[in-house]
Design an enzyme around this catalytic site. Sequence first.
Site, short mmCIF file in Angstrom:
data_model
loop_
_atom_site.label_atom_id
_atom_site.label_comp_id
_atom_site.label_asym_id
_atom_site.label_seq_id
_atom_site.Cartn_x
_atom_site.Cartn_y
_atom_site.Cartn_z
N ASN A 42 11.30 18.83 -43.81
CA ASN A 42 11.58 17.93 -42.69
C ASN A 42 11.90 16.50 -43.11
O ASN A 42 11.70 15.55 -42.35
CB ASN A 42 10.44 18.00 -41.66
CG ASN A 42 9.09 17.76 -42.32
OD1 ASN A 42 9.02 17.30 -43.46
ND2 ASN A 42 8.02 18.05 -41.60
N LYS A 98 11.39 12.55 -48.43
CA LYS A 98 11.05 13.70 -49.27
C LYS A 98 12.28 14.14 -50.08
O LYS A 98 13.41 13.71 -49.79
CB LYS A 98 10.55 14.84 -48.37
CG LYS A 98 9.21 14.51 -47.65
CD LYS A 98 8.81 15.64 -46.70
CE LYS A 98 7.44 15.43 -46.09
NZ LYS A 98 7.08 16.52 -45.13
N GLU A 156 -2.89 5.94 -47.49
CA GLU A 156 -1.67 6.41 -48.14
C GLU A 156 -0.96 5.27 -48.89
O GLU A 156 -0.42 5.49 -49.98
CB GLU A 156 -0.73 7.02 -47.10
CG GLU A 156 -1.27 8.33 -46.52
CD GLU A 156 -0.50 8.83 -45.30
OE1 GLU A 156 -0.92 9.83 -44.71
OE2 GLU A 156 0.53 8.21 -44.95
N TYR A 192 -1.83 14.06 -50.10
CA TYR A 192 -2.13 15.08 -49.09
C TYR A 192 -3.59 15.56 -49.15
O TYR A 192 -3.92 16.60 -48.57
CB TYR A 192 -1.17 16.26 -49.24
CG TYR A 192 0.18 16.03 -48.60
CD1 TYR A 192 0.30 15.66 -47.25
CD2 TYR A 192 1.37 16.19 -49.33
CE1 TYR A 192 1.54 15.45 -46.66
CE2 TYR A 192 2.62 15.98 -48.73
CZ TYR A 192 2.69 15.62 -47.40
OH TYR A 192 3.92 15.41 -46.81
N HIS A 236 8.15 11.88 -44.59
CA HIS A 236 6.73 11.79 -44.24
C HIS A 236 6.50 10.43 -43.59
O HIS A 236 7.03 9.42 -44.07
CB HIS A 236 5.83 11.90 -45.47
CG HIS A 236 4.43 11.44 -45.19
ND1 HIS A 236 3.48 12.25 -44.61
CD2 HIS A 236 3.83 10.21 -45.33
CE1 HIS A 236 2.37 11.56 -44.43
NE2 HIS A 236 2.55 10.31 -44.86
P1 IDP Z 1 3.73 15.73 -40.28
O1 IDP Z 1 4.49 15.55 -41.57
O2 IDP Z 1 4.65 15.88 -39.11
O3 IDP Z 1 2.66 14.69 -40.07
P2 IDP Z 1 1.55 17.55 -41.01
O4 IDP Z 1 0.85 18.40 -40.02
O5 IDP Z 1 0.84 16.35 -41.52
O6 IDP Z 1 2.98 17.15 -40.38
O7 IDP Z 1 1.97 18.48 -42.23
C1 IDP Z 1 2.44 17.93 -43.45
C2 IDP Z 1 3.68 18.67 -43.87
O8 IDP Z 1 3.36 20.04 -44.12
C3 IDP Z 1 4.81 18.74 -42.84
O9 IDP Z 1 5.60 17.57 -42.81
C4 IDP Z 1 5.57 19.95 -43.30
O10 IDP Z 1 6.41 19.64 -44.40
C5 IDP Z 1 4.45 20.87 -43.77
N1 IDP Z 1 3.98 21.78 -42.70
C6 IDP Z 1 3.20 21.47 -41.65
N2 IDP Z 1 2.92 22.56 -40.90
C7 IDP Z 1 3.53 23.60 -41.51
C8 IDP Z 1 3.62 25.03 -41.22
O11 IDP Z 1 3.06 25.53 -40.25
N3 IDP Z 1 4.36 25.78 -42.08
C9 IDP Z 1 4.98 25.25 -43.15
N4 IDP Z 1 4.92 23.95 -43.47
C10 IDP Z 1 4.20 23.12 -42.66
MG MG Z 2 0.93 14.28 -41.25
#
Ligand code: IDP
Ligand code: MG
Length: 186
Positions: free
Chosen positions: A149, A9, A163, A49, A152
Amino acid sequence: MEKSLVLIKPDGVYRALTGRIISRFEDAGFKITAMKMLIPERKLVEKHYDSLRRNDEWLNSVGSKLKGKDGISNKTERELGLTVWNQLVDYLSGKPIIAMVIEGNEVVSSIRKIVGSTEPKSAEPSSLRGSLSNDSYGLANANNRPIRNIIHASSSVSDAEEEINVWFKKEEILDYERADERIQYY
Ligand code: IDP
Ligand code: MG
């Protein structure tokens, strides 16, 4: 062999962490079969997404962490979840990212383990998210932005297939043998 889709990212690119991230996957024996650096338009990120936007469980769970925050408590959890989804799409749109297809034995679950759980603060300290970031839900929500984070990674084999189709054409995925593949697998 199984395939996963990994994105570095914009925070990973801006912080110049790309080499170290790619090395971790290569060191674990996984093969990069497609890679490109690009600045994606919003439409492409929306497509990536899209399944989250239609996933009420995800929207409600993300929204529930915001519910009750001053000034936005009149919205439902799902509406708050959609706000975060839009911020998530903004976070990756119009900024440099690296997209990769990575192949190997049960690669999807192994890469998720190397990447670590969604919130860097609570991710295993040995994982990429846990060792390269300290972002938390608390800070992200206080600053009205998605969790940063760095990476992805596809969460299932079927997600990976969808994807990969978003980011790569079939002919962009290369077929070659890593020098250590025979030692690892045959
Ligand atoms: P992942 O990337 O660990 O699979 P997902 O649940 O697929 O997590 O969520 C996609 C992205 O959305 C996350 O990587 C993060 O950047 C963001 N995200 C997920 N949950 C939250 C939240 O509760 N608050 C803010 N951002 C979130
Ligand atoms: Mg995810």
